[in-house]
Design an enzyme around this catalytic site. Structure first.
Site, PDB file in Angstrom:
ATOM      1  N   GLN A 350       2.840 -17.521  39.983  1.00 24.80           N
ATOM      2  CA  GLN A 350       1.594 -16.765  39.991  1.00 24.80           C
ATOM      3  C   GLN A 350       0.791 -17.186  41.213  1.00 24.80           C
ATOM      4  OE1 GLN A 350      -0.802 -16.460  36.261  1.00 24.80           O
ATOM      5  NE2 GLN A 350      -0.622 -14.334  36.888  1.00 24.80           N
ATOM      6  N   THR A 520       0.969 -21.877  33.859  1.00 24.59           N
ATOM      7  CA  THR A 520       2.334 -22.130  33.403  1.00 24.59           C
ATOM      8  C   THR A 520       3.093 -20.814  33.304  1.00 24.59           C
ATOM      9  OG1 THR A 520       1.493 -24.067  32.252  1.00 24.59           O
ATOM     10  CG2 THR A 520       3.659 -23.370  31.608  1.00 24.59           C
ATOM     11  N   HIS A 521       2.707 -19.851  34.146  1.00 25.32           N
ATOM     12  CA  HIS A 521       3.290 -18.512  34.106  1.00 25.32           C
ATOM     13  C   HIS A 521       4.459 -18.422  35.087  1.00 25.32           C
ATOM     14  CE1 HIS A 521      -1.057 -17.249  32.890  1.00 25.32           C
ATOM     15  NE2 HIS A 521      -0.428 -17.903  31.937  1.00 25.32           N
ATOM     16  N   LEU A 522       5.566 -19.056  34.741  1.00 23.75           N
ATOM     17  CA  LEU A 522       6.765 -19.004  35.566  1.00 23.75           C
ATOM     18  C   LEU A 522       7.645 -17.852  35.092  1.00 23.75           C
ATOM     19  CD1 LEU A 522       5.803 -22.160  35.326  1.00 23.75           C
ATOM     20  CD2 LEU A 522       7.863 -22.542  36.640  1.00 23.75           C
TER      21      LEU A 522
END
Length: 594
Positions: A350, A520-522
């Site tokens: 992100q 933590t937006h992988l």
């Protein structure tokens, strides 16, 4: 020698949102389901018991709910010419551990998806031409439309107890002047609950954004605005804006989580079993390598156990799904030099920017209160809601004030030029702690040929298996987009007439930094699509190569979204589960012919 257990209908690896949804759907279909969670059992009680749960040292500093990087981590490098080293301190991202996974510690911002982002490459080529997409950018379409997913978005919101304000419902405008988002796609039903009330900082953002001609709206929040009972009979209480939300267990049963919203229903059925402290090593394949026979895991006593199953669902965290596929030989590993292979391809993250506005002491923002999903946002620069042509970059970003609560330790922030310690720092902290507004651009991040995942040739985990290697860095497109978004966000901050402004954005030649938290937006690595040469999964999240393996989660996203991923993860998981129930179980085999 592994202990071989009795065969079950389905084994699910990981018990976060994707695993919990799959477990509920498959048990409803009558299947005997076993869910394996590598971390410990945890729930609102006792982990969320008040008052010990509002302990910033335990949760924010010592990171109780997150993965132990001394036992399992990833190695990181910026390019193929660098040496990858293990990430030994949590910083840029915070994967969860234990029952509930990241779904227990998330904030609760619960978006759907902008329809454009489901067909991103096609849309850009149609509007701007093929040459607009930079060389080396590997974005592609998901292979499924918003219209197909809408019923699953709707049901997921009912399960989560999501608070919000619709713009249109079945084509009728219902949200004008009420906090609806005019850029949002049509919905079949209103949100289950009305939007939450907004804190002072969000109202300041709303006023400033409106003065610049933008269209603010209430963030969709999986924090309840009132008491609620979901379709599974799970009960939730209204959020009290305690400020201990993101990174914490919700002691009010107000933040949606697999533990609160789905697990209570699964506990009632005899054909479901949850096994915590079960670390899966690999998916087992038959001699043909085209069919899974189950999984092998290490149990809480350190014993090797084989769990045979007809169906294998990989529902772990994004990069753990990718690693398990690589360790198990499912799908061809991606080679960035040849630009061939699919597993590890299109890893994305992100593209964040943050602006902070600091005010005199007569402007109070009460930062100590907050709710993880609550706030005010604008979508004027998200997706393709503006003309990208003159700006020369792909991607967009929502912008918002999302005040999840500024805790006394980690929540301190001071104007530029303030010393990092000493009496001057103490004075500034006292002066500005309750007199500041933090606002973010949660930008979409695109996938590139050079950003990928593979197995590290050198480093291994506590079980002797290769660590996952992350080759990742910011590209020119990312810097351009980030600077554009931060400029727009800074103008909103300036319209608030603050005393000082701090800008945290990317500069030319900036590299990815693992020490600074960036969501933590992988995404990606085991992506869905319509072509088995460029995707690991078909449109139903089924492996092209091993038909009885399904892989839900953000690992299926071909690129990162402007919005937070959880809403799309949930909808895609329900979509995939329904395909399993209505198509696959009747005739096991590929649901899409390659």
């Amino acid at each position: 020698m592994a202990t071989v257990l009795n065969k079950v209908d389905a084994v699910i690896v990981g018990f976060g949102w994707a695993g919990a949804i799959m477990a509920k759907e498959l048990t409803e279909a009558g299947l005997h389901v076993v869910a394996l969670e590598r971390g410990p059992m945890q729930d609102t009680y006792p982990e969320g018991s008040y008052p010990q749960v509002i302990d910033e040292l335990t949760y924010s500093v010592r990171k109780k709910l997150f993965v132990d990087v001394s036992k399992e981590t990833v190695t990181v490098r910026h390019s193929v010419n660098d040496v990858a080293l293990p990430n030994r301190q949590l910083g840029a991202f915070l994967p969860g551990k234990g029952v509930g996974g990241a779904g227990l510690h998330w904030s609760g911002v619960h978006f759907r998806v902008d329809p454009v982002e489901l067909r991103l490459r096609s849309h850009y080529e149609e509007r701007y031409g093929r040459t607009f997409i930079p060389e080396g950018m590997t974005i592609q379409d998901f292979g499924v439309s918003y219209e197909e997913l809408e019923p699953y978005f709707d049901f997921a919101e009912k399960v989560f107890g999501t608070s919000g304000q619709a713009w249109t419902v079945k084509g009728q405008v219902v949200g004008e002047g009420k906090g609806g988002n005019p850029y949002a796609p049509d919905r079949s039903n209103p949100f289950p609950l009305p939007a939450q009330k907004n804190v002072v900082s969000a109202r300041l953002f709303e006023k400033a954004a409106t003065s610049l001609g933008y269209k603010p709206y209430n963030l969709p929040s999986a924090n309840t605005s009132g008491p609620y009972t979901n379709p599974y009979g799970a009960q939730m209480g209204p959020c009290n804006f305690c400020g201990f939300c993101s990174g914490y267990v919700c002691y009010m049963y107000s933040k949606a989580s697999p533990n609160v919203n789905i697990l209570p229903a699964l506990r009632q059925v005899p054909n479901f079993e949850l096994r915590p402290n079960a670390h899966v090593l690999r998916v087992n394949l038959d001699d043909s390598k085209r069919r899974a026979t189950g999984v092998t895991y290490i149990d809480a006593q350190g014993r090797e156990v084989e769990q045979p199953a007809e169906l294998v669902i990989l529902a772990a965290f994004q990069f753990n799904n990718v690693r398990l596929m690589l360790l198990s030989g499912i799908g061809k590993p991606y080679d960035p030099v040849k630009n061939e292979g699919v597993v590890g391809r299109n890893f994305a993250y992100q593209n964040m920017g943050t602006v902070k506005a600091f005010f005199d002491k007569d402007t109070y923002t009460n930062n100590f209160i907050g709710a993880g999903g609550n706030g005010i946002a604008i979508d004027d620069f998200n997706a393709d809601n503006f003309d990208h042509g003159p700006h020369g970059f792909v991607g967009g970003s929502p912008m918002w004030v999302n005040q999840a609560g500024s805790r006394p330790i980690a929540g301190t922030s001071n104007p530029p030029g303030t010393p990092a310690w000493g009496s001057a720092w103490k004075k500034a902290t006292a002066d500005y702690y309750t007199h500041q507004v933090s606002m973010d651009a949660h930008g979409a991040h695109q996938s590139y040929r050079g950003n990928y995942l593979d197995l590290d040739p050198t480093y291994r985990d506590a079980y002797g298996q290769p660590l996952l290697r992350m080759t990742f860095d910011w590209q020119e497109n990312d810097i351009k987009m980030n600077q554009f978004m931060v400029d727009k966000l800074s103008k909103i901050a300036q319209a608030m007439n603050p005393k000082a402004i701090a800008v945290l954005g990317k500069q030319v030649k900036d590299h990815f930094n693992t020490t600074s938290y960036q969501t933590t937006h992988l995404n990606g690595g085991a992506i869905m699509g319509t072509d088995p040469k460029t995707s690991a999964l078909n449109r139903y999240l089924q492996s092209w190569d091993v038909h009885n393996v399904f892989v839900p989660g953000a690992s299926a996203f071909p690129q990162g979204l402007g919005y937070n991923p959880t809403g799309l993860v949930a909808a895609l998981t329900y979509w995939s589960a329904r395909a399993i129930r209505e198509q696959y179980l009747k005739n096991p085999g590929p649901l899409v012919q390659a």
